[in-house]
Motif scaffolding. Structure first.
Motif, mmCIF file in Angstrom:
data_model
loop_
_atom_site.group_PDB
_atom_site.id
_atom_site.type_symbol
_atom_site.label_atom_id
_atom_site.label_comp_id
_atom_site.label_asym_id
_atom_site.label_seq_id
_atom_site.Cartn_x
_atom_site.Cartn_y
_atom_site.Cartn_z
ATOM 1 N N GLY A 1 -22.058 -2.934 5.039
ATOM 2 C CA GLY A 1 -21.426 -4.132 4.470
ATOM 3 C C GLY A 1 -20.186 -3.785 3.665
ATOM 4 N N LEU A 2 -20.290 -2.710 2.890
ATOM 5 C CA LEU A 2 -19.136 -2.295 2.086
ATOM 6 C C LEU A 2 -17.978 -1.873 2.984
ATOM 7 N N GLY A 3 -18.314 -1.151 4.063
ATOM 8 C CA GLY A 3 -17.265 -0.735 4.990
ATOM 9 C C GLY A 3 -16.571 -1.926 5.635
ATOM 10 N N LEU A 4 -17.351 -2.967 5.975
ATOM 11 C CA LEU A 4 -16.770 -4.166 6.574
ATOM 12 C C LEU A 4 -15.827 -4.860 5.601
ATOM 13 N N VAL A 5 -16.250 -4.962 4.351
ATOM 14 C CA VAL A 5 -15.407 -5.606 3.341
ATOM 15 C C VAL A 5 -14.105 -4.828 3.146
ATOM 16 N N LEU A 6 -14.224 -3.506 3.062
ATOM 17 C CA LEU A 6 -13.026 -2.684 2.874
ATOM 18 C C LEU A 6 -12.099 -2.769 4.084
ATOM 19 N N ALA A 7 -12.660 -2.848 5.280
ATOM 20 C CA ALA A 7 -11.845 -2.970 6.489
ATOM 21 C C ALA A 7 -11.061 -4.283 6.477
ATOM 22 N N LEU A 8 -11.739 -5.371 6.073
ATOM 23 C CA LEU A 8 -11.062 -6.666 6.000
ATOM 24 C C LEU A 8 -9.949 -6.644 4.957
ATOM 25 N N LEU A 9 -10.237 -6.028 3.804
ATOM 26 C CA LEU A 9 -9.205 -5.936 2.761
ATOM 27 C C LEU A 9 -8.004 -5.116 3.243
ATOM 28 N N SER A 10 -8.292 -4.044 3.961
ATOM 29 C CA SER A 10 -7.209 -3.215 4.494
ATOM 30 C C SER A 10 -6.372 -3.994 5.506
ATOM 31 N N ALA A 11 -7.044 -4.768 6.349
ATOM 32 C CA ALA A 11 -6.325 -5.536 7.369
ATOM 33 C C ALA A 11 -5.364 -6.540 6.736
ATOM 34 N N THR A 12 -5.782 -7.108 5.602
ATOM 35 C CA THR A 12 -4.905 -8.095 4.955
ATOM 36 C C THR A 12 -3.686 -7.461 4.305
ATOM 37 N N THR A 13 -3.753 -6.159 4.015
ATOM 38 C CA THR A 13 -2.611 -5.500 3.372
ATOM 39 C C THR A 13 -1.647 -4.863 4.366
ATOM 40 N N VAL A 14 -2.063 -4.718 5.615
ATOM 41 C CA VAL A 14 -1.209 -4.066 6.609
ATOM 42 C C VAL A 14 0.155 -4.742 6.745
ATOM 43 N N PRO A 15 0.236 -6.091 6.792
ATOM 44 C CA PRO A 15 1.562 -6.717 6.944
ATOM 45 C C PRO A 15 2.545 -6.346 5.837
ATOM 46 N N ARG A 16 2.042 -6.024 4.646
ATOM 47 C CA ARG A 16 2.943 -5.665 3.556
ATOM 48 C C ARG A 16 3.682 -4.360 3.832
ATOM 49 N N TRP A 17 3.106 -3.540 4.697
ATOM 50 C CA TRP A 17 3.657 -2.210 4.930
ATOM 51 C C TRP A 17 4.493 -2.134 6.199
ATOM 52 N N GLN A 18 4.838 -3.278 6.777
ATOM 53 C CA GLN A 18 5.585 -3.235 8.034
ATOM 54 C C GLN A 18 7.027 -2.765 7.827
ATOM 55 N N ASP A 19 7.606 -3.012 6.646
ATOM 56 C CA ASP A 19 8.929 -2.490 6.327
ATOM 57 C C ASP A 19 9.100 -2.538 4.809
ATOM 58 N N ASP A 20 10.198 -1.955 4.333
ATOM 59 C CA ASP A 20 10.426 -1.866 2.888
ATOM 60 C C ASP A 20 10.568 -3.235 2.244
ATOM 61 N N THR A 21 11.241 -4.146 2.937
ATOM 62 C CA THR A 21 11.449 -5.477 2.364
ATOM 63 C C THR A 21 10.125 -6.191 2.159
ATOM 64 N N ALA A 22 9.253 -6.147 3.167
ATOM 65 C CA ALA A 22 7.954 -6.798 3.052
ATOM 66 C C ALA A 22 7.128 -6.164 1.936
ATOM 67 N N LEU A 23 7.170 -4.836 1.836
ATOM 68 C CA LEU A 23 6.388 -4.141 0.820
ATOM 69 C C LEU A 23 6.817 -4.556 -0.579
ATOM 70 N N TRP A 24 8.129 -4.513 -0.850
ATOM 71 C CA TRP A 24 8.584 -4.790 -2.217
ATOM 72 C C TRP A 24 8.580 -6.275 -2.542
ATOM 73 N N THR A 25 8.699 -7.133 -1.517
ATOM 74 C CA THR A 25 8.558 -8.568 -1.749
ATOM 75 C C THR A 25 7.137 -8.889 -2.194
ATOM 76 N N ALA A 26 6.154 -8.294 -1.498
ATOM 77 C CA ALA A 26 4.753 -8.507 -1.866
ATOM 78 C C ALA A 26 4.464 -7.922 -3.241
ATOM 79 N N THR A 27 5.001 -6.748 -3.514
ATOM 80 C CA THR A 27 4.776 -6.113 -4.811
ATOM 81 C C THR A 27 5.395 -6.935 -5.929
ATOM 82 N N LEU A 28 6.576 -7.477 -5.668
ATOM 83 C CA LEU A 28 7.255 -8.299 -6.664
ATOM 84 C C LEU A 28 6.456 -9.565 -6.968
ATOM 85 N N ALA A 29 5.825 -10.133 -5.942
ATOM 86 C CA ALA A 29 5.021 -11.338 -6.148
ATOM 87 C C ALA A 29 3.789 -11.035 -7.004
#
Length: 227
Positions: free
Chosen positions: A36-64
């Motif tokens: 169960g913990l692994g499933l939760v962590l996998a889902l959390l990781s999946a939601t953060t992947v789009p932030r890492w697609q490029d520098d702009t997305a990463l720092w826009t998300a971080t700024l928010a």
């Protein structure tokens, strides 16, 4: 990036606490918990992947999530590297927050306005950076001095340039030499250029370019002849 380093010890403590909590459980219950913990962590990781697609997305998300001066300065640098100098200048300005402005913004605020071609804003924002606590680094003082010279504020230009010791930009030296030459004092010019004809020609050319850009094309004819 830095806060992650401070999570190592707390995460070790959390691991020990979880192990202690699971110790009384049966292997089946432990396996279910881990799955169960692994499933939760996998889902959390999946939601953060789009932030890492490029520098702009990463720092826009971080700024928010964390709108600090240091994050704003990093976002500004990303915009600058992408060629959006106007937005970069705006975000560098937002990073100049007293009492601890982002040092990266201090170094770039005047320079980026000069790149845009707006020496008036470069001078004003450079001065603002000094009032909010930016250190007296040449990366700030030299372009601020140059900006003052370009808008005809020679006294301020010379004052800021005189505060620069080692000058990696080369701008403060040109401002000091030019300001003195306008008063008829060529001593700083020869002291900076030395005896080499090529060095004198190169420095004279920079002085003439600064004078022309500042709207004084007839000033210091002696240096114009050298170039």
């Amino acid at each position: 990036l830095v806060p992650d380093r401070y999570l190592y010890l707390p995460m070790a403590g959390l691991g020990i606490a979880v192990a202690a909590a699971l110790a009384p459980l049966t292997p089946r219950m432990v396996a279910l918990f881990a799955g169960g913990l692994g499933l939760v962590l996998a889902l959390l990781s999946a939601t953060t992947v789009p932030r890492w697609q490029d520098d702009t997305a990463l720092w826009t998300a971080t700024l928010a999530r964390m709108p600090t001066p240091h994050v704003a300065a990093s976002f500004a640098k990303v915009l600058e590297l992408e060629g959006d100098l106007d937005q970069a200048a705006e975000w560098y300005g937002r990073a100049l927050v007293a009492p601890i402005p982002a040092r990266h913004a201090c170094w770039n605020i005047a320079r980026v306005h000069l790149l845009i071609g707006d020496p008036l804003s470069a001078a004003r924002m450079g001065e603002q950076a000094l009032t909010v606590g930016c250190p007296l680094d040449p990366e700030l003082l030299a372009p601020t001095a140059l900006a003052h010279a370009l808008i005809g504020e020679w006294d301020l230009a010379e004052q800021r340039a005189s505060m620069v010791g080692e000058d990696p930009t080369g701008q403060a030296i040109v401002v000091r030499v030019t300001a003195a030459a306008r008063r008829g004092d060529l001593g700083p010019f020869y002291a900076a250029a030395g005896d080499a004809e090529a060095d004198q020609t190169a420095l004279a050319r920079q002085v003439v370019v600064l004078l022309d850009s500042a709207g004084e094309p007839s000033a210091v004819p002696a240096l114009r002849a050298l170039r």
